[in-house]
Write an enzyme that holds these catalytic residues in place. Structure first.
Site, short mmCIF file in Angstrom:
data_model
loop_
_atom_site.label_atom_id
_atom_site.label_comp_id
_atom_site.label_asym_id
_atom_site.label_seq_id
_atom_site.Cartn_x
_atom_site.Cartn_y
_atom_site.Cartn_z
N ASP A 318 66.97 33.38 -49.86
CA ASP A 318 68.32 33.44 -49.32
C ASP A 318 69.28 33.73 -50.48
OD1 ASP A 318 70.47 33.34 -47.64
OD2 ASP A 318 69.91 31.46 -46.67
N GLU A 520 78.16 28.91 -41.66
CA GLU A 520 77.51 28.15 -42.73
C GLU A 520 78.33 26.91 -43.11
OE1 GLU A 520 75.43 30.46 -45.69
OE2 GLU A 520 75.72 32.27 -44.51
C1 BGC Z 1 78.59 36.82 -47.91
C2 BGC Z 1 77.86 36.88 -46.64
C3 BGC Z 1 76.58 36.23 -46.81
C4 BGC Z 1 76.87 34.85 -47.19
C5 BGC Z 1 75.66 34.14 -47.39
C6 BGC Z 1 78.75 35.42 -48.35
O1 BGC Z 1 79.23 35.38 -49.61
O2 BGC Z 1 79.79 37.42 -47.76
O3 BGC Z 1 77.63 38.16 -46.31
O4 BGC Z 1 75.83 36.30 -45.68
O5 BGC Z 1 77.57 34.77 -48.39
O6 BGC Z 1 76.00 32.80 -47.41
C1 BGC Z 2 72.44 32.86 -45.08
C2 BGC Z 2 71.35 33.65 -44.43
C3 BGC Z 2 71.69 35.10 -44.41
C4 BGC Z 2 72.02 35.57 -45.80
C5 BGC Z 2 72.40 37.02 -45.87
C6 BGC Z 2 72.82 33.46 -46.37
O1 BGC Z 2 73.87 32.75 -46.89
O2 BGC Z 2 72.03 31.53 -45.26
O3 BGC Z 2 71.15 33.16 -43.14
O4 BGC Z 2 70.64 35.82 -43.88
O5 BGC Z 2 73.07 34.81 -46.30
O6 BGC Z 2 73.65 37.27 -45.35
#
Ligand code: BGC
Ligand code: BGC
Length: 798
Positions: A318, A520
């Site tokens: 991740d 998140e």
């Molecule tokens: C990004 C998202 C990403 C996420 C992951 C962010 O900083 O903009 O696109 O999925 O982080 O947590």
């Molecule tokens: C998230 C994932 C996601 C990734 C890419 C991460 O922060 O936990 O679920 O796939 O970002 O965007």
């Protein structure tokens, strides 16, 4: 078509049949060699082995590196040959997050082409692949179908429906040239305070396993059929392995503690089912288990996932998750590869990480055999997806590549509308539902006509938002629009009135309200109190006027809603329905029977404890009324100690502006303190978690103002870091006083993160806003801006 699945499936079933506790004792007889006895797998393994044997170390490592778009150029792609790349929730092709679908496809072709330029010395060429978070439809792309989030699909509880959603999503992804979806989330959320609860189908592991496997099958196709990973199918990812839904207090990316076998029975439970369904990728989780981060946990990533569960696809990390492993940084982490991770998701720092990995192989820290194994897994998935060898095609030349008419096609929208209708859960109904035909209905609440809010997080932007303009949703029906056409179609009348005012007294009022979008950790909460009282006030005011009400609650989780339940004659948990608001109307008007049933326990108390247990339930798992069930719910207790604690007074924190807080620059604004306007540029910056902070660049003469809509009082506490010595005065103003920050900024350069406290001692009366102004160019970062009560006489500090 391939046949390796027969064996894999057998193993997975055996593991499940024994119960997960028994997983730990399933013999490790399920290695890749077992699979190789099937004829197609033979070819597959031979082709892959041939590729690997002819690749240079640098190109092998590149297969294990996944940067994000816009952090590299086509020239970088041609030079380094990344095995894959991603667009994050905030990334779109060519820097435009709202780029039309044709731009996504053009970008895919451009990167594909760069990745397949011939290499010297006959080194084999391996096409790159693009991964995205199409977690509720292909929702990074304007105009795609937006399906309800997983929590709603759990309430609908139908694997066939989820399979159809998976297939429709895969088609829309392939239209735009993308190969790989980071979905399904098979988290089994146990604490609804967790910000990702809505990505979880259910608190019940079996339901998650069934629906997760169904989504995999919809996305990839059935491994036993010829169309597996063929036209209109993409690679799926079961995530996040494992324990994401089991962290202490529901804290995102946190610590999971307990007996391993017991934890596995809940949180690892869905994986064998998705492996049996043929899932080609698994994403490692950010959380730790009993003190060890999953990204560095060999026992679980290799011992359990590979050896016991027999997973032979690829394990992707991740977002910089490897950087959280003890002893690692984002650019230096042999531990993850050694533990069993195959692909590092390294959005920005790909170059330094690649260099470190190459050096670590050269100095023996990482054995070449482990590199070959990881590359084999990546290439195996590519082979299955048709990316290896002569048959590989440019994204625009594949099956439905460029078929833009398939984005939000009538068929796909019909599936979404069905999903919305089938996921509505009626928790209370004193007889006001279904709405009488011919009734005069008032539809109130700021959310009624707001598709951004109804869609939730992971919609066009990472966090989603109610400020997303209506024209960003060209193929969508808001809840209001759905109600209006259904009610008027059956001879009634409907009026939209956000604030609930009316000239002609309605027969009934529908109040649509709920949580503002989040994703998140930004969605983590300390309790299950819903503090926004807009809906409550509307319901109470209709109640006082004897107008019957229907509450439609948009949320990513069950919450303590006793006040609203008491104030409403009917209450519908609507979750995050997405682009097809008409599905809500289908239930309210009785065009369809209400069959949605809770896949999460609805809490009786507001603290969030006890968690998801029958003891703490107001409505148990599986609860939901049919339209004809009108037994009285009775008066519910409105006692809630947590309500006495005022709302958080954070103006900026955890990567987002607080409620009612705006960021103004000159005549414009920066939504969620992101973007570029009036000489001010604010980008997401990772301090402790992704984009939890902002890096702000201000041009000479520019200003940035953060304001609260209501002055919450208290000192300003600002967590900041200064990136360069100011060349001209920098000031901070509030409540009519201006404080000179120039010496403090000069002093703070290269001192890391600091806290600034602005009290009345140095600034006089504090106002509801603060303005940074600068006469020269400056650059700094902000992690938090909050208002805090401090003892009288506390001085300012910088
Ligand atoms: C990004 C998202 C990403 C996420 C992951 C962010 O900083 O903009 O696109 O999925 O982080 O947590
Ligand atoms: C998230 C994932 C996601 C990734 C890419 C991460 O922060 O936990 O679920 O796939 O970002 O965007």
């Amino acid at each position: 078509m391939r046949f390796g699945i027969g064996l894999r499936a057998g193993v997975a079933i055996a593991a499940m049949g024994l119960g997960l506790g028994a997983c730990a004792t399933v013999p490790a007889d399920t290695t890749d060699t077992g699979v190789a006895s099937a004829p197609v797998a033979d070819t597959e393994e031979a082709v892959v082995a041939d590729f690997v044997s002819r690749m240079s170390l640098e190109r092998k490592i590149a297969q294990l590196i996944q940067p994000q778009i816009n952090s590299f150029t086509p020239e970088d792609m041609q030079r380094y040959r990344f095995g894959s790349y991603l667009n994050g929730g905030n990334g779109g092709p060519y820097g435009d997050e709202y780029a039309p679908a044709s731009e996504w496809l053009r970008y895919a072709d451009e990167m594909y082409d760069a990745s397949v330029q011939p290499l010297p010395g006959g080194e084999p060429v391996v096409p790159t692949m693009w991964g995205t978070d199409a977690v509720h439809g292909h929702t990074n792309v304007v105009g795609a179908t937006i399906f309800p989030h997983n929590i709603a699909l759990g309430a609908a509880g139908d694997a066939d429906l989820v399979r159809r959603i998976g297939q429709a999503t895969a088609v829309e992804i392939e239209v735009t040239g993308i190969d790989w979806n980071f979905s399904p989330t098979v988290a089994v959320a146990q604490d609804d305070r967790w910000g990702r609860t809505y990505e979880s189908y259910s608190e019940n592991p079996e339901l998650v396993a069934t629906l997760g496997a169904a989504l995999v099958e919809g996305l990839q196709g059935n491994p036993a059929n010829a169309d597996f990973l063929g036209t209109g199918r993409v690679i799926a990812t079961a995530k996040h392995f494992f324990g994401d839904g089991g962290t202490d207090n529901g804290v995102d990316q946190g610590e999971v503690t307990g007996d391993l076998a017991e934890l596995m029975e809940i949180h690892a439970y869905p994986y064998p089912a998705t492996i049996e369904a043929g899932v080609e990728a698994v994403m490692a989780s950010f959380n730790s288990i009993n003190g060890r981060k999953m990204h560095g946990n060999e026992d679980l990533l290799t011992g359990v996932l590979r050896d016991q569960m027999g997973f032979d696809g690829l394990v992707v990390g991740d977002w910089n998750g490897h950087g959280q492993v003890a002893g690692c940084t984002v650019t230096d982490c042999a531990q993850s590869l050694l533990a069993g991770l195959d692909i590092y998701m390294v959005p920005d720092d790909w170059k330094a990480l690649m260099e470190t990995l190459v050096a670590q192989v050269q100095d023996g820290t990482i054995p070449m055999s482990r590199v070959d194994e990881a590359v084999t897994r990546v290439l195996r998935v590519k082979y299955r997806a048709g990316l290896l060898g002569d048959a590989a095609q440019r994204p625009s030349e594949r099956g439905v590549g460029g078929r833009y008419d398939l984005l939000a096609s009538p068929e796909h929208r019909a599936i979404a509308r069905e999903a919305v209708a089938r996921s509505q859960v009626i928790l209370k109904n004193d007889g006001v539902l279904p709405l009488a035909s011919g009734a005069n209905v008032l539809v109130a609440g700021a959310a009624a006509d707001n598709i951004g809010q109804a869609a939730g997080g992971w919609t066009l932007t990472w966090q989603g938002g109610r400020e997303l303009e209506r024209d960003l949703f060209p193929n969508a029906t808001s809840i209001w629009e759905g109600l209006e056409s259904a009610i008027e179609g059956s001879g009634g009348s409907a009026t939209l009135s956000e604030d609930g005012s009316f000239t002609q007294r309605p027969d009934v009022a529908v109040v649509v309200f709920g949580e503002r979008p989040y994703a998140e950790f930004a969605g983590d909460r300390p309790d299950l109190v819903f503090r926004d009282e807009e809906g409550l006030e509307l319901l109470r005011s209709f109640q006082a006027q004897d107008i019957p009400t229907v509450a439609v609650f948009l949320s990513g989780r069950p919450m303590w809603m006793n006040r609203e339940l008491n104030a409403a004659d009917a209450f519908v948990a609507s979750w995050l329905p997405g682009s097809e608001g008409a599905g809500v109307a289908d239930i309210l008007t009785g065009a369809r029977e209400a069959t949605g049933r809770l896949s999460f326990t609805w809490p009786a108390t507001c603290e969030g404890e006890p968690l998801n247990s029958a003891d703490g339930a107001l409505f148990p798992l599986g609860y939901g009324r049919s339209l004809s069930e009108t037994t009285s719910l009775g008066d519910l207790s409105e006692d809630c100690a947590a309500l006495m604690v005022g709302p958080s007074r954070e103006m900026f924190g955890s990567g987002r502006l607080g409620e009612g807080v705006t960021a103004a620059v000159g005549a414009g604004a920066l939504p969620n303190l992101l973007g570029s306007e009036g000489g001010v540029t604010a980008r997401g910056f990772d301090r402790n978690a992704q984009e939890d902070s902002r890096q702000i660049t201000m041009a000479a003469g520019s200003q940035l103002t953060l304001s609260q809509d209501e002055d919450s009082g208290g000192a300003y506490r600002i967590t900041y870091e200064v990136l360069g010595r100011p060349s001209a005065p920098v000031t901070l103003s509030t409540g009519g006083t201006t404080v000179d920050l120039t010496p403090h900024f000069a002093h703070a350069v290269e001192k890391g993160w600091r806290e600034m406290v602005i009290t009345e001692e140095c600034a006089g009366t504090l106002g509801e806003s603060i303005t940074f102004a600068t006469e020269g160019n400056i650059s700094f970062r902000i992690a938090e801006v909050a208002r805090t009560d401090l003892p009288e006489g506390t001085g300012c500090s910088f």
